[in-house]
Design a protein around this motif. Structure first.
Motif, PDB file in Angstrom:
ATOM      1  N   LEU A   1      -0.103   3.971  -5.020  1.00 42.60           N
ATOM      2  CA  LEU A   1       0.476   2.628  -5.057  1.00 42.60           C
ATOM      3  C   LEU A   1       1.697   2.550  -4.150  1.00 42.60           C
ATOM      4  CD1 LEU A   1       0.835  -0.215  -6.189  1.00 42.60           C
ATOM      5  CD2 LEU A   1       1.973   0.796  -8.184  1.00 42.60           C
ATOM      6  N   ALA A   2       2.561   3.564  -4.181  1.00 43.22           N
ATOM      7  CA  ALA A   2       3.734   3.572  -3.309  1.00 43.22           C
ATOM      8  C   ALA A   2       3.324   3.598  -1.841  1.00 43.22           C
ATOM      9  CB  ALA A   2       4.613   4.776  -3.643  1.00 43.22           C
ATOM     10  N   SER A   3       2.306   4.386  -1.514  1.00 42.47           N
ATOM     11  CA  SER A   3       1.848   4.463  -0.128  1.00 42.47           C
ATOM     12  C   SER A   3       1.290   3.130   0.352  1.00 42.47           C
ATOM     13  CB  SER A   3       0.785   5.563  -0.002  1.00 42.47           C
ATOM     14  OG  SER A   3       0.254   5.599   1.301  1.00 42.47           O
ATOM     15  N   ASP A   4       0.461   2.505  -0.483  1.00 41.75           N
ATOM     16  CA  ASP A   4      -0.135   1.226  -0.083  1.00 41.75           C
ATOM     17  C   ASP A   4       0.917   0.120   0.002  1.00 41.75           C
ATOM     18  OD1 ASP A   4      -2.591   2.405   0.081  1.00 41.75           O
ATOM     19  OD2 ASP A   4      -3.216   1.834  -1.941  1.00 41.75           O
ATOM     20  N   THR A   5       1.967   0.218  -0.805  1.00 43.26           N
ATOM     21  CA  THR A   5       3.054  -0.755  -0.703  1.00 43.26           C
ATOM     22  C   THR A   5       3.781  -0.607   0.630  1.00 43.26           C
ATOM     23  OG1 THR A   5       3.354  -0.722  -3.112  1.00 43.26           O
ATOM     24  CG2 THR A   5       5.163  -1.602  -1.794  1.00 43.26           C
ATOM     25  N   ALA A   6       4.037   0.616   1.047  1.00 45.72           N
ATOM     26  CA  ALA A   6       4.722   0.843   2.321  1.00 45.72           C
ATOM     27  C   ALA A   6       3.869   0.405   3.506  1.00 45.72           C
ATOM     28  CB  ALA A   6       5.086   2.316   2.456  1.00 45.72           C
ATOM     29  N   ARG A   7       2.556   0.517   3.388  1.00 47.60           N
ATOM     30  CA  ARG A   7       1.683   0.147   4.507  1.00 47.60           C
ATOM     31  C   ARG A   7       1.719  -1.356   4.783  1.00 47.60           C
ATOM     32  NH1 ARG A   7      -0.974   4.697   5.910  1.00 47.60           N
ATOM     33  NH2 ARG A   7      -1.297   6.245   4.262  1.00 47.60           N
ATOM     34  N   ILE A   8       2.091  -2.139   3.787  1.00 43.73           N
ATOM     35  CA  ILE A   8       2.221  -3.585   4.033  1.00 43.73           C
ATOM     36  C   ILE A   8       3.295  -3.824   5.080  1.00 43.73           C
ATOM     37  CG2 ILE A   8       2.837  -5.787   2.982  1.00 43.73           C
ATOM     38  CD1 ILE A   8       1.687  -4.797   0.375  1.00 43.73           C
ATOM     39  N   GLY A   9       4.436  -3.125   4.946  1.00 37.59           N
ATOM     40  CA  GLY A   9       5.502  -3.272   5.931  1.00 37.59           C
ATOM     41  C   GLY A   9       5.083  -2.807   7.306  1.00 37.59           C
ATOM     42  N   ALA A  10       4.291  -1.712   7.359  1.00 36.05           N
ATOM     43  CA  ALA A  10       3.828  -1.228   8.663  1.00 36.05           C
ATOM     44  C   ALA A  10       2.933  -2.248   9.343  1.00 36.05           C
ATOM     45  CB  ALA A  10       3.089   0.098   8.480  1.00 36.05           C
TER      46      ALA A  10
ATOM     47  N   LYS B   1      -4.948  -8.267   3.912  1.00 36.66           N
ATOM     48  CA  LYS B   1      -5.800  -7.122   3.579  1.00 36.66           C
ATOM     49  C   LYS B   1      -4.962  -5.990   2.989  1.00 36.66           C
ATOM     50  CE  LYS B   1      -8.901  -3.729   5.694  1.00 36.66           C
ATOM     51  NZ  LYS B   1      -9.546  -3.286   6.944  1.00 36.66           N
ATOM     52  N   ALA B   2      -3.816  -5.689   3.606  1.00 34.75           N
ATOM     53  CA  ALA B   2      -2.943  -4.637   3.087  1.00 34.75           C
ATOM     54  C   ALA B   2      -2.418  -4.976   1.700  1.00 34.75           C
ATOM     55  CB  ALA B   2      -1.788  -4.394   4.053  1.00 34.75           C
ATOM     56  N   GLU B   3      -2.101  -6.245   1.480  1.00 31.14           N
ATOM     57  CA  GLU B   3      -1.642  -6.654   0.148  1.00 31.14           C
ATOM     58  C   GLU B   3      -2.756  -6.512  -0.883  1.00 31.14           C
ATOM     59  OE1 GLU B   3      -0.250 -10.570   0.840  1.00 31.14           O
ATOM     60  OE2 GLU B   3       1.791  -9.950   1.406  1.00 31.14           O
ATOM     61  N   GLY B   4      -3.990  -6.817  -0.469  1.00 35.75           N
ATOM     62  CA  GLY B   4      -5.114  -6.635  -1.390  1.00 35.75           C
ATOM     63  C   GLY B   4      -5.328  -5.175  -1.751  1.00 35.75           C
ATOM     64  N   VAL B   5      -5.185  -4.283  -0.762  1.00 36.92           N
ATOM     65  CA  VAL B   5      -5.302  -2.850  -1.035  1.00 36.92           C
ATOM     66  C   VAL B   5      -4.206  -2.405  -1.993  1.00 36.92           C
ATOM     67  CG1 VAL B   5      -5.150  -0.564   0.011  1.00 36.92           C
ATOM     68  CG2 VAL B   5      -6.444  -2.363   1.155  1.00 36.92           C
ATOM     69  N   ARG B   6      -3.006  -2.943  -1.800  1.00 36.67           N
ATOM     70  CA  ARG B   6      -1.896  -2.588  -2.672  1.00 36.67           C
ATOM     71  C   ARG B   6      -2.142  -3.087  -4.101  1.00 36.67           C
ATOM     72  NH1 ARG B   6       1.714  -4.783  -6.363  1.00 36.67           N
ATOM     73  NH2 ARG B   6       3.521  -3.389  -6.518  1.00 36.67           N
ATOM     74  N   ASP B   7      -2.648  -4.309  -4.249  1.00 31.95           N
ATOM     75  CA  ASP B   7      -2.947  -4.844  -5.578  1.00 31.95           C
ATOM     76  C   ASP B   7      -4.039  -4.038  -6.266  1.00 31.95           C
ATOM     77  OD1 ASP B   7      -1.047  -6.761  -5.098  1.00 31.95           O
ATOM     78  OD2 ASP B   7      -2.478  -8.327  -4.549  1.00 31.95           O
ATOM     79  N   GLU B   8      -5.010  -3.591  -5.492  1.00 28.22           N
ATOM     80  CA  GLU B   8      -6.056  -2.739  -6.070  1.00 28.22           C
ATOM     81  C   GLU B   8      -5.459  -1.428  -6.570  1.00 28.22           C
ATOM     82  OE1 GLU B   8     -10.160  -0.400  -4.741  1.00 28.22           O
ATOM     83  OE2 GLU B   8      -9.149  -1.773  -3.353  1.00 28.22           O
ATOM     84  N   ALA B   9      -4.533  -0.854  -5.805  1.00 26.74           N
ATOM     85  CA  ALA B   9      -3.885   0.390  -6.227  1.00 26.74           C
ATOM     86  C   ALA B   9      -3.084   0.178  -7.507  1.00 26.74           C
ATOM     87  CB  ALA B   9      -2.987   0.911  -5.107  1.00 26.74           C
ATOM     88  N   GLU B  10      -2.436  -0.972  -7.630  1.00 27.48           N
ATOM     89  CA  GLU B  10      -1.684  -1.246  -8.862  1.00 27.48           C
ATOM     90  C   GLU B  10      -2.623  -1.357 -10.052  1.00 27.48           C
ATOM     91  OE1 GLU B  10       1.202  -4.707 -10.788  1.00 27.48           O
ATOM     92  OE2 GLU B  10       1.040  -4.492  -8.602  1.00 27.48           O
ATOM     93  N   ALA B  11      -3.770  -2.031  -9.859  1.00 27.45           N
ATOM     94  CA  ALA B  11      -4.732  -2.143 -10.947  1.00 27.45           C
ATOM     95  C   ALA B  11      -5.280  -0.772 -11.344  1.00 27.45           C
ATOM     96  CB  ALA B  11      -5.875  -3.078 -10.534  1.00 27.45           C
ATOM     97  N   ARG B  12      -5.515   0.075 -10.346  1.00 28.96           N
ATOM     98  CA  ARG B  12      -6.004   1.419 -10.640  1.00 28.96           C
ATOM     99  C   ARG B  12      -4.943   2.234 -11.390  1.00 28.96           C
ATOM    100  NH1 ARG B  12     -10.636   3.013  -8.107  1.00 28.96           N
ATOM    101  NH2 ARG B  12     -11.456   1.626  -6.485  1.00 28.96           N
TER     102      ARG B  12
END
Length: 482
Positions: free
Chosen positions: A310-319, A374-385
């Motif tokens: 989740l932390a990694s996918d959150t950072a990728r949004i900024g990238a 798309k990056a935000e969706g990946v991050r939301d999926e990680a939070e749900a997981r």
């Protein structure tokens, strides 16, 4: 170089700007458990709130099991795969850190050219080339140079990429720990199943021997006319049924031997000589230390892996978001050389190029915005997981504790039944000695005693398996990957 100074000043001012959301930690998926509430089904008589031991299998008191777990943690192929993935993730993190630094390279060049149709008119020293007549010139070229390039991280895209890579490496480390947890539990469960099958095979063989003796006596009575053909036929069917029960037990015993060999990195059959003989079934201790749910949630590697993802996918949004803004890069080149080897010693005669470049894809027809979504969706999926992992961990722990609790009641019940069967055999033996009962009655009591022992062994194996399930649910069995 003076025109570059304003750009450098601008880069320094914007260098502290980092787009994208900052990671604020995982969401509160189970506030009651995280607040320190105890396990719902934990009885004080069976479970204690003390911190459990990481090497939990040692509580079973079986040196053979201890050796198997240690060997598996050192030689299991799946664990080696997880370690390799951790090395890859850590290397990727180092690569991403290095990508944010300037890149400098050196080059050396020697070139010889023979050009027809040209006459360079070289001097006597041949510094600019020489002519072999007919309008053809030979030219030598020597050059030493350095070039550098650097993309300024104006809006923090590179920093976000490094942050994501660091979190991914930590997730890989947690995944390795989770593999250790699963492996130690799999080894212990396979070992318990093996000892259970060996015990039940021995009991079934004893039952077969008793039933064969009963059948032989019944046939003798049939010959003397004191027994019916129905009695003999019933005993023959019962004997065949008991013999048939041994067949799947033998197959399962061999399967668990092979499973243990594979788990410890050996070929199938490698452990037959050391574990093939019947061994005692390991039993859990009288009380089991389970700690508290909050500590369990922090300890379970699968939850830590989900949180780091989740932390990694959150950072990728900024990238991804940084790609919407302008990019500033610098390229520099410096070199010395000429048409003679001596030109390389003229250090005051060099060529230098400094080229700042500003680029901005301001018209991409919504491509950048779509990548951000798309990056935000990946991050939301990680939070749900992550939420699902927390809830699943609590469910696993509560269910394992409940099964262990009721399995102990089952074991106690079968233990009383076994004690009653033992007493029945004792009384039947006394009556047989006194001549008030037959040998067949005594053998039948002994057969029931064996059946009670089989049921008790099966229940004890289930209890040991439930103990293993508790340790796995608590996230025990891993060590720091370093």
């Amino acid at each position: 170089m003076r025109p570059i100074l304003p750009l450098l000043s601008l880069a320094i001012m914007l260098g502290g700007c980092t787009v994208g959301r900052d990671y604020a930690g995982p969401p509160a998926a189970a506030p009651k458990a995280a607040g320190g509430a105890g396990f719902v089904r934990a009885d004080e008589g069976q479970f204690t709130p003390e911190a459990p031991a990481a090497r939990w299998w040692e509580a079973l008191g079986d040196p053979a099991l201890d050796a198997l777990v240690v060997k598996a943690l050192a030689a299991n192929p799946d664990l080696a795969t997880a370690r390799a993935r951790l090395r890859q993730a850590r290397a990727t993190f180092r690569v991403e850190k290095a990508n944010g630094m300037p890149s400098v390279s050196a080059s050396a060049l020697y070139a010889h050219a023979r050009i027809p149709g040209f006459d360079f008119g070289g001097d006597d020293n041949g510094d600019s080339g020489d002519s072999d007549g007919g309008g053809t010139s030979n030219l030598n070229l020597y050059n030493l140079g350095f070039d550098a390039s650097w993309e300024i991280d104006l809006f923090g895209g590179r920093r976000r990429t490094v942050e994501a890579a660091r979190a991914s490496a930590e997730a890989a480390e947690a995944s390795l720990a989770d593999a250790q947890v699963s492996l130690s539990a799999d080894v212990a469960q396979a070992y318990v199943n093996l000892r259970d099958r060996q015990t039940r095979i021995a009991l079934n063989n004893a039952s077969v021997a008793m039933q064969e003796q009963m059948l032989a006596l019944s046939r003798q009575r049939l010959d003397r006319g004191t027994a019916s053909r129905l009695d003999v036929t019933r005993l023959e069917g019962q004997l065949d049924t008991t013999r048939a029960q041994i067949v799947p037990l033998n197959a399962e015993r061999d399967a668990y031997l092979n499973q243990l060999a594979i788990l410890t990195g050996e070929e199938p059959g490698a452990l037959d000589a050391t574990l093939g003989a019947e061994g005692k079934l390991p039993l859990p201790p009288a009380t089991v230390a389970i700690g508290d749910p909050a500590t369990m949630l922090r300890r379970r590697p699968d939850i830590r892996a989900a949180e780091r993802t989740l932390a990694s996918d959150t950072a990728r949004i900024g990238a991804v978001e940084a790609a919407r803004f302008p990019k500033l890069s610098f390229m520099g080149l410096i070199g010395i050389g000429g048409t003679s080897l001596s030109a390389l010693s003229h250090l005051d005669d060099f060529a230098a190029i400094a080229a700042p470049q500003l680029s901005w894809s301001f018209l991409d027809f919504g491509r950048a915005r779509a990548n951000i979504e798309k990056a935000e969706g990946v991050r939301d999926e990680a939070e749900a997981r992550y939420r699902a992992a927390v809830l699943a961990a609590l469910r696993d722990a509560e269910s394992a504790l409940s099964r262990f609790r009721y399995r102990r009641v089952e074991v106690a019940t079968f233990a009383r039944a076994k004690a009653s069967a033992d007493e029945a055999v004792r009384l039947s033996a006394e009556r047989y000695k006194a001549g008030t009962t037959t040998l067949i009655d005594l053998l039948d009591a002994q057969r029931q005693q064996v059946a009670a022992a089989q049921s008790l062994s099966l229940a004890e194996a289930g209890l040991a398996g439930d103990f293993v399930a508790i340790q796995k649910a608590l996230g025990l069995g891993w060590s720091d990957a370093g």
